[in-house]
Design an enzyme around this catalytic site. Structure first.
Site, mmCIF file in Angstrom:
data_model
loop_
_atom_site.group_PDB
_atom_site.id
_atom_site.type_symbol
_atom_site.label_atom_id
_atom_site.label_comp_id
_atom_site.label_asym_id
_atom_site.label_seq_id
_atom_site.Cartn_x
_atom_site.Cartn_y
_atom_site.Cartn_z
ATOM 1 N N SER A 154 0.637 -1.183 0.128
ATOM 2 C CA SER A 154 -0.032 -0.041 -0.199
ATOM 3 C C SER A 154 0.928 1.290 -0.008
ATOM 4 C CB SER A 154 -1.040 0.136 1.135
ATOM 5 O OG SER A 154 -2.115 0.844 1.112
ATOM 6 N N ASP A 230 -10.365 -5.307 -2.596
ATOM 7 C CA ASP A 230 -9.617 -4.606 -1.910
ATOM 8 C C ASP A 230 -10.441 -3.328 -1.960
ATOM 9 O OD1 ASP A 230 -7.803 -2.376 -0.931
ATOM 10 O OD2 ASP A 230 -6.072 -3.437 -1.696
ATOM 11 N N HIS A 263 -7.277 -6.164 1.470
ATOM 12 C CA HIS A 263 -6.219 -5.273 1.607
ATOM 13 C C HIS A 263 -5.280 -5.701 2.524
ATOM 14 C CE1 HIS A 263 -4.115 -1.690 0.253
ATOM 15 N NE2 HIS A 263 -3.988 -1.237 1.612
HETATM 16 N N1 LIG Z 1 -6.956 2.014 10.490
HETATM 17 C C1 LIG Z 1 -7.448 2.128 9.288
HETATM 18 C C2 LIG Z 1 -6.730 1.129 8.031
HETATM 19 C C3 LIG Z 1 -5.456 1.368 7.697
HETATM 20 C C4 LIG Z 1 -5.066 0.385 6.982
HETATM 21 O O1 LIG Z 1 -5.766 -0.528 6.270
HETATM 22 N N2 LIG Z 1 -3.739 0.144 6.984
HETATM 23 C C5 LIG Z 1 -3.222 -0.945 6.149
HETATM 24 C C6 LIG Z 1 -2.124 -0.241 5.163
HETATM 25 S S1 LIG Z 1 -3.160 0.919 4.284
HETATM 26 C C7 LIG Z 1 -2.213 1.813 3.135
HETATM 27 O O2 LIG Z 1 -1.193 2.160 3.250
HETATM 28 C C8 LIG Z 1 -2.374 -1.828 7.211
HETATM 29 O O3 LIG Z 1 -1.349 -2.154 6.705
HETATM 30 N N3 LIG Z 1 -2.828 -2.067 8.390
HETATM 31 C C9 LIG Z 1 -2.052 -2.591 9.368
HETATM 32 C C10 LIG Z 1 -2.306 -4.046 9.450
HETATM 33 O O4 LIG Z 1 -1.936 -4.840 10.277
HETATM 34 O O5 LIG Z 1 -3.500 -4.702 8.932
HETATM 35 C C11 LIG Z 1 -8.962 2.047 9.196
HETATM 36 O O6 LIG Z 1 -9.526 1.996 10.423
HETATM 37 O O7 LIG Z 1 -9.854 1.877 8.173
#
Ligand SMILES: N[C@@H](CCC(=O)N[C@@H](CSC=O)C(=O)NCC(=O)O)C(=O)O
Length: 285
Positions: A154, A230, A263
């Site tokens: 991402s 996604d 995602h």
């Molecule tokens: N906190 C957000 C969601 C944030 C999210 O999806 N972060 C992804 C990367 S998105 C792009 O850079 C991620 O890797 N999260 C960490 C994990 O461990 O999954 C929300 O509340 O929607």
């Protein structure tokens, strides 16, 4: 303690060692924590060195998300690959975050660029950190050679693509999971680049894979996996834009659309072995 690096923890995994390390970053002006997986090969013979895959995580992550969720260490141990996983932004006292406390900018959201605008420019220099200070540090303090590859997810997928495109010859291979390929034209990127780099969109192109690929001096093949379910696909990621930009200049790119995948790190864990083998072929061949 190894030189200027403090070891916070060491955990044995698949015969290798996962180190959590902390150092004072001169580039970022704060203390930084990062993870380093060392495969068993470094302990098998005196003087042995291994190549490293740099993993750049996405929004809201620290060094820990990939280590705990990606399931990469079994195959990395087998192949003899080290993995370096930095944090996603500078942190700590004096490091400004998003003024509204949002998760898509500031802390946990450095976007792997070198900010030019205040108040961000003093600390937010994640590109310089991951391409210069961190490799120099780990290659000096640990049994790593100078063979490097880079991948990410991402925001970190964008970071991996931009690092490879801006530094021909520095990485042997590049890949990404669900990358933001055209940050200059999507909401996450417009917010981040507008603040870190200022309003002149011409300067954003220096940090945008779709723009950089046109003038790349090295045609390093790109592997991308993207989940079809996604929730960010149509608004923030748009991988077909990079496919079009690559086709226009003959840059080799494989985009694998993965039906049913979202995602999350479940998606990453499902295909991480393919990416490790992609990098191992370049690093160990
Ligand atoms: N906190 C957000 C969601 C944030 C999210 O999806 N972060 C992804 C990367 S998105 C792009 O850079 C991620 O890797 N999260 C960490 C994990 O461990 O999954 C929300 O509340 O929607």
């Amino acid at each position: 303690m190894t030189g200027d690096v403090t070891q916070l923890s060491e955990t044995r995994v698949f015969g290798g060692r996962l180190l959590r390390l902390r150092h004072e970053s001169a580039t970022l002006g704060c203390a930084m924590t990062f993870a380093l997986f060392l495969p068993p090969q470094v302990d098998a013979a005196a003087g042995a060195t291994v190549p490293a895959l740099y993993w750049l995580s996405g929004l809201t992550c620290t060094d820990e998300n990939f280590c705990q969720k990606a399931g990469a260490f079994r195959l990395a141990a087998e192949l003899g690959l080290a993995i370096v996983a930095p944090d996603t932004s500078p942190r700590g006292e004096g490091v400004p975050g998003d003024p509204d406390g949002a998760w898509d900018f500031g802390l946990g959201a450095g976007f792997y660029v070198d900010a030019t605008e205040q108040p961000w420019a003093a600390h937010y220099r994640m590109h310089d950190y991951v391409t210069r200070e961190l490799p120099a540090l780990v290659e000096r303090a640990f049994p790593l050679n100078d063979r490097r590859s880079i991948s990410g997810h991402s925001m970190g997928g964008h970071g991996a693509l931009v690092c490879a495109l801006r530094h021909p010859g520095f990485y042997r291979s590049v890949s990404a999971f669900a990358p933001i390929v055209n940050p200059a034209a999507v909401p996450w990127g417009e917010k981040a680049l507008g603040r870190y780099l200022g309003p002149d969109r011409a300067r954003w192109a220096e940090w945008d894979a779709c723009a950089l690929i046109a003038n790349a001096t090295e045609r390093l093949p790109i592997l991308i996996d993207q989940g079809e379910r996604d929730s960010f696909l149509e608004t923030q990621l748009k991988p077909q834009k990079l496919v079009a930009a690559a086709e226009a200049v003959g840059h080799p790119l494989t985009l694998r659309m993965q039906p049913g995948y979202d995602h999350s790190y479940f998606f990453i864990a499902s295909f991480i072995d393919d990416h490790l083998r992609h990098h191992a072929a370049a690093l160990l061949g």
